[in-house]
Motif scaffolding. Structure first.
Motif, mmCIF file in Angstrom:
data_model
loop_
_atom_site.group_PDB
_atom_site.id
_atom_site.type_symbol
_atom_site.label_atom_id
_atom_site.label_comp_id
_atom_site.label_asym_id
_atom_site.label_seq_id
_atom_site.Cartn_x
_atom_site.Cartn_y
_atom_site.Cartn_z
ATOM 1 N N ASN A 91 21.095 -46.478 -4.459
ATOM 2 C CA ASN A 91 20.740 -45.121 -4.080
ATOM 3 C C ASN A 91 21.628 -44.553 -2.983
ATOM 4 O O ASN A 91 21.359 -43.485 -2.442
ATOM 5 N N ALA A 92 22.683 -45.270 -2.608
ATOM 6 C CA ALA A 92 23.617 -44.811 -1.586
ATOM 7 C C ALA A 92 24.968 -44.531 -2.230
ATOM 8 O O ALA A 92 25.466 -45.342 -3.004
ATOM 9 N N GLY A 93 25.554 -43.388 -1.899
ATOM 10 C CA GLY A 93 26.876 -43.078 -2.418
ATOM 11 C C GLY A 93 27.969 -43.778 -1.634
ATOM 12 O O GLY A 93 27.727 -44.329 -0.558
ATOM 13 N N PRO A 94 29.204 -43.765 -2.147
ATOM 14 C CA PRO A 94 30.326 -44.334 -1.401
ATOM 15 C C PRO A 94 30.554 -43.545 -0.118
ATOM 16 O O PRO A 94 30.275 -42.342 -0.056
ATOM 17 N N GLY A 95 31.043 -44.213 0.925
ATOM 18 C CA GLY A 95 31.164 -43.461 2.164
ATOM 19 C C GLY A 95 32.022 -44.106 3.233
ATOM 20 O O GLY A 95 32.482 -45.242 3.117
ATOM 21 N N GLN A 96 32.220 -43.328 4.289
ATOM 22 C CA GLN A 96 32.933 -43.720 5.499
ATOM 23 C C GLN A 96 31.934 -43.679 6.659
ATOM 24 O O GLN A 96 31.128 -42.760 6.747
ATOM 25 N N ILE A 97 31.991 -44.660 7.540
ATOM 26 C CA ILE A 97 30.952 -44.795 8.567
ATOM 27 C C ILE A 97 31.557 -45.010 9.959
ATOM 28 O O ILE A 97 32.420 -45.847 10.146
ATOM 29 N N GLY A 98 31.050 -44.248 10.915
ATOM 30 C CA GLY A 98 31.454 -44.467 12.300
ATOM 31 C C GLY A 98 30.754 -45.639 12.938
ATOM 32 O O GLY A 98 31.116 -46.062 14.047
ATOM 33 N N HIS A 99 29.762 -46.198 12.258
ATOM 34 C CA HIS A 99 28.972 -47.284 12.838
ATOM 35 C C HIS A 99 29.780 -48.578 12.996
ATOM 36 O O HIS A 99 29.395 -49.443 13.780
ATOM 37 N N LEU A 100 30.873 -48.718 12.267
ATOM 38 C CA LEU A 100 31.738 -49.884 12.486
ATOM 39 C C LEU A 100 32.293 -49.878 13.909
ATOM 40 O O LEU A 100 32.370 -50.928 14.560
ATOM 41 N N ALA A 101 32.660 -48.704 14.409
ATOM 42 C CA ALA A 101 33.157 -48.602 15.792
ATOM 43 C C ALA A 101 32.035 -48.857 16.788
ATOM 44 O O ALA A 101 32.256 -49.446 17.858
ATOM 45 N N GLU A 102 30.816 -48.418 16.463
ATOM 46 C CA GLU A 102 29.674 -48.674 17.341
ATOM 47 C C GLU A 102 29.372 -50.169 17.409
ATOM 48 O O GLU A 102 29.074 -50.708 18.485
ATOM 49 N N ALA A 103 29.438 -50.847 16.260
ATOM 50 C CA ALA A 103 29.211 -52.293 16.255
ATOM 51 C C ALA A 103 30.266 -53.011 17.085
ATOM 52 O O ALA A 103 29.960 -53.955 17.827
ATOM 53 N N LEU A 118 36.278 -55.478 13.584
ATOM 54 C CA LEU A 118 35.486 -54.318 13.171
ATOM 55 C C LEU A 118 36.204 -53.010 13.488
ATOM 56 O O LEU A 118 36.061 -52.027 12.743
ATOM 57 N N THR A 119 36.975 -52.983 14.559
ATOM 58 C CA THR A 119 37.762 -51.788 14.877
ATOM 59 C C THR A 119 38.807 -51.549 13.799
ATOM 60 O O THR A 119 39.038 -50.400 13.374
ATOM 61 N N TRP A 120 39.437 -52.618 13.339
ATOM 62 C CA TRP A 120 40.372 -52.499 12.207
ATOM 63 C C TRP A 120 39.650 -51.971 10.970
ATOM 64 O O TRP A 120 40.151 -51.067 10.279
ATOM 65 N N PRO A 130 31.908 -41.582 15.157
ATOM 66 C CA PRO A 130 30.650 -42.314 15.401
ATOM 67 C C PRO A 130 29.514 -41.363 15.749
ATOM 68 O O PRO A 130 29.735 -40.280 16.296
ATOM 69 N N GLU A 131 28.296 -41.774 15.456
ATOM 70 C CA GLU A 131 27.120 -40.985 15.812
ATOM 71 C C GLU A 131 26.659 -41.258 17.240
ATOM 72 O O GLU A 131 25.935 -40.454 17.831
ATOM 73 N N ASN A 132 27.041 -42.415 17.777
ATOM 74 C CA ASN A 132 26.645 -42.802 19.139
ATOM 75 C C ASN A 132 27.909 -43.105 19.950
ATOM 76 O O ASN A 132 28.218 -44.266 20.231
ATOM 77 N N PRO A 133 28.662 -42.075 20.337
ATOM 78 C CA PRO A 133 29.957 -42.311 20.998
ATOM 79 C C PRO A 133 29.846 -43.019 22.340
ATOM 80 O O PRO A 133 30.833 -43.596 22.807
ATOM 81 N N TRP A 134 28.671 -43.003 22.948
ATOM 82 C CA TRP A 134 28.504 -43.658 24.250
ATOM 83 C C TRP A 134 28.743 -45.160 24.174
ATOM 84 O O TRP A 134 29.060 -45.792 25.194
#
Length: 218
Positions: A91-103, A118-120, A130-134
């Motif tokens: 139920n999820a489409g293909p995508g790009q995620i800023g959460h890798l940078a958060e992790a 993970l940064t790579w 990212p959704e949580n840039p802090w």
């Protein structure tokens, strides 16, 4: 101290009940994993700062396996998007995620080498905002990874060859039917040399531009 113990214990209970051996989380991809498990990831620095006694176990048993799984789901570069993608399934489409940078930012103190990996992966995924840039750290240098064929219990397998411009990728789905997953045992996704040969599930809600791919996927 009592509150710290409660939060740390409840966090571990939820993680243990929602992650298969090997790292596969019950939700999937850019649409669902990212709005559930990623929030738990961002809580790790707080538990570290509070000196929670189970931090090492949370990281080694759940956080690192899950984000290693996410990183190794990345497709070859999809020529339509100009980057590697998280494939569309469950139920999820293909995508790009800023959460890798958060992790990466969450893990930088406990595992700098994996934070660099993970940064790579975030950069390979198009470096989305990212959704949580802090929690994102600009001082983490990316470390290129050799992505290989992997089996993830409870999910399936990813088979790869020829990483780079000629990269070939076959995802075979064989795992648990939990949460947003549907009965799709044996489903496959295939990419090679920038072409999508067996397409992802598109995100079919609202006015997603991927809706046009739904017939091809079916």
């Amino acid at each position: 101290e009592k509150w710290r113990a409660h939060v740390a214990g409840y966090t571990e209970y939820k993680m243990a009940s929602q992650i298969a051996p090997g790292g596969a989380y019950l939700e999937f991809g850019a649409s669902y994993h990212m709005h559930g498990y990623s929030r738990t990831t961002c809580s790790l620095p707080g538990l570290i700062a509070a000196s929670a006694t189970n931090v090492a176990r949370l990281y080694q048993s759940y956080h690192r396996p899950d984000w290693d799984y996410v990183m190794n789901l990345l497709t070859p570069v999809d020529s339509r998007y100009g980057s590697r993608l998280l494939p569309g399934l469950a139920n999820a489409g293909p995508g790009q995620i800023g959460h890798l940078a958060e992790a990466a930012g969450s893990f930088a103190r406990v595992d700098p080498a994996f934070a660099s990996a993970l940064t790579w992966a975030w950069q390979e995924n198009g470096a989305p905002k990212p959704e949580n840039p802090w929690i994102v750290r600009a001082d983490i240098q990316p470390a290129p990874q050799a992505l290989t064929s992997r089996v993830f219990p409870g999910f399936g397998a990813v088979l790869r060859a020829h990483q780079g411009p000629n990269e070939t990728y076959l995802l075979l789905r064989s795992g648990f039917d939990w949460s947003h997953w549907y009965i799709d045992q044996g489903h496959m996704i295939l990419l090679s040399r920038g072409a999508v040969l067996l397409p992802y599930q598109p995100y079919a809600y609202w006015d997603s531009p991927q809706k046009a791919e739904l017939d091809l996927y079916n």
